[in-house]
Design a protein around this motif. Structure first.
Motif, short mmCIF file in Angstrom:
data_model
loop_
_atom_site.label_atom_id
_atom_site.label_comp_id
_atom_site.label_asym_id
_atom_site.label_seq_id
_atom_site.Cartn_x
_atom_site.Cartn_y
_atom_site.Cartn_z
N GLY A 127 0.81 -1.21 0.00
CA GLY A 127 0.00 0.00 0.00
C GLY A 127 0.85 1.26 0.00
O GLY A 127 0.55 2.23 -0.70
N LYS A 128 1.93 1.25 0.79
CA LYS A 128 2.84 2.39 0.80
C LYS A 128 3.49 2.58 -0.57
O LYS A 128 3.61 3.71 -1.05
CB LYS A 128 3.94 2.19 1.84
N GLU A 129 3.90 1.48 -1.20
CA GLU A 129 4.54 1.56 -2.51
C GLU A 129 3.58 2.17 -3.54
O GLU A 129 3.96 3.05 -4.31
CB GLU A 129 4.99 0.18 -2.97
N VAL A 130 2.34 1.73 -3.53
CA VAL A 130 1.36 2.25 -4.49
C VAL A 130 1.10 3.73 -4.24
O VAL A 130 1.07 4.53 -5.18
CB VAL A 130 0.05 1.44 -4.40
N LEU A 131 0.94 4.13 -2.98
CA LEU A 131 0.68 5.54 -2.68
C LEU A 131 1.86 6.42 -3.06
O LEU A 131 1.69 7.53 -3.58
CB LEU A 131 0.34 5.71 -1.21
N ILE A 132 3.07 5.94 -2.83
CA ILE A 132 4.25 6.73 -3.20
C ILE A 132 4.32 6.88 -4.71
O ILE A 132 4.52 7.99 -5.23
CB ILE A 132 5.54 6.09 -2.64
N LYS A 133 4.14 5.79 -5.43
CA LYS A 133 4.29 5.84 -6.89
C LYS A 133 3.16 6.60 -7.56
O LYS A 133 3.39 7.34 -8.52
CB LYS A 133 4.39 4.43 -7.47
N VAL A 134 1.94 6.45 -7.08
CA VAL A 134 0.79 7.05 -7.76
C VAL A 134 0.57 8.50 -7.34
O VAL A 134 0.32 9.36 -8.18
CB VAL A 134 -0.48 6.21 -7.51
N VAL A 135 0.68 8.79 -6.06
CA VAL A 135 0.34 10.13 -5.60
C VAL A 135 1.57 11.00 -5.35
O VAL A 135 1.69 12.09 -5.90
CB VAL A 135 -0.53 10.06 -4.32
N ALA A 136 2.51 10.52 -4.55
CA ALA A 136 3.65 11.36 -4.18
C ALA A 136 4.54 11.69 -5.37
O ALA A 136 5.06 12.80 -5.46
CB ALA A 136 4.47 10.66 -3.10
N MET A 137 4.72 10.77 -6.28
CA MET A 137 5.55 11.04 -7.45
C MET A 137 4.80 11.85 -8.51
O MET A 137 5.40 12.47 -9.37
CB MET A 137 6.05 9.74 -8.07
N ALA A 138 3.47 11.86 -8.44
CA ALA A 138 2.69 12.58 -9.44
C ALA A 138 2.38 14.02 -9.04
O ALA A 138 2.08 14.84 -9.89
CB ALA A 138 1.38 11.84 -9.69
#
Length: 135
Positions: free
Chosen positions: A54-65
């Motif tokens: 879940g952390k990986e998905v949130l970082i890649k989808v939201v934080a990097m975008a």
């Protein structure tokens, strides 16, 4: 003119897609809003119990975008990129009951592709890639 038209003047020009349109000031001040948005997102997620996936998905989808528009138009200051990478790394290693987690692997290792890392983007390199794409 203000008295005749009965309108008030403004000192700042406003914002466009989250970025201050007055580029005469320092770069750090202009892009500080991007950093604040990212921090608020990360602190909001830290309250919840998230699995590593879940952390990986949130970082890649939201934080990097979040800073994607700013990075596609401007070169972000190096300090802002390093601070953002650091905040993302702290969020990745933090557990629910710790203030700051132990960084078991370096950020360079996490930014490697899937063979040896997690495939997180290093913001400075991603910024330069977006600008090269436009150029």
């Amino acid at each position: 003119m203000e008295a005749i038209l009965k309108v008030s003047s403004r000192n700042e020009l406003g914002r466009y897609l989250g970025i201050i349109t007055d580029f005469g000031s320092s770069k750090k001040k202009v892009f500080n809003n991007v950093r604040r948005k990212l921090d608020s997102q990360l602190h909001g997620w830290a309250e919840q119990f998230l699995s590593p996936v879940g952390k990986e998905v949130l970082i890649k989808v939201v934080a990097m975008a979040l800073p994607c528009f700013a990075m596609s138009c401007f070169i972000l200051p190096m300090t802002l990129c390093k601070e953002t990478d650091s905040a993302i790394a702290q969020f990745w290693w933090k557990t629910q009951n710790e203030r700051q987690g132990i960084h078991w692997v370096s950020w360079e290792k996490l930014t490697q592709q899937k063979e040896g890392g997690l495939g997180f983007r290093e913001l400075r390199c991603f910024n330069l890639a977006l600008l090269a794409k436009i150029g």
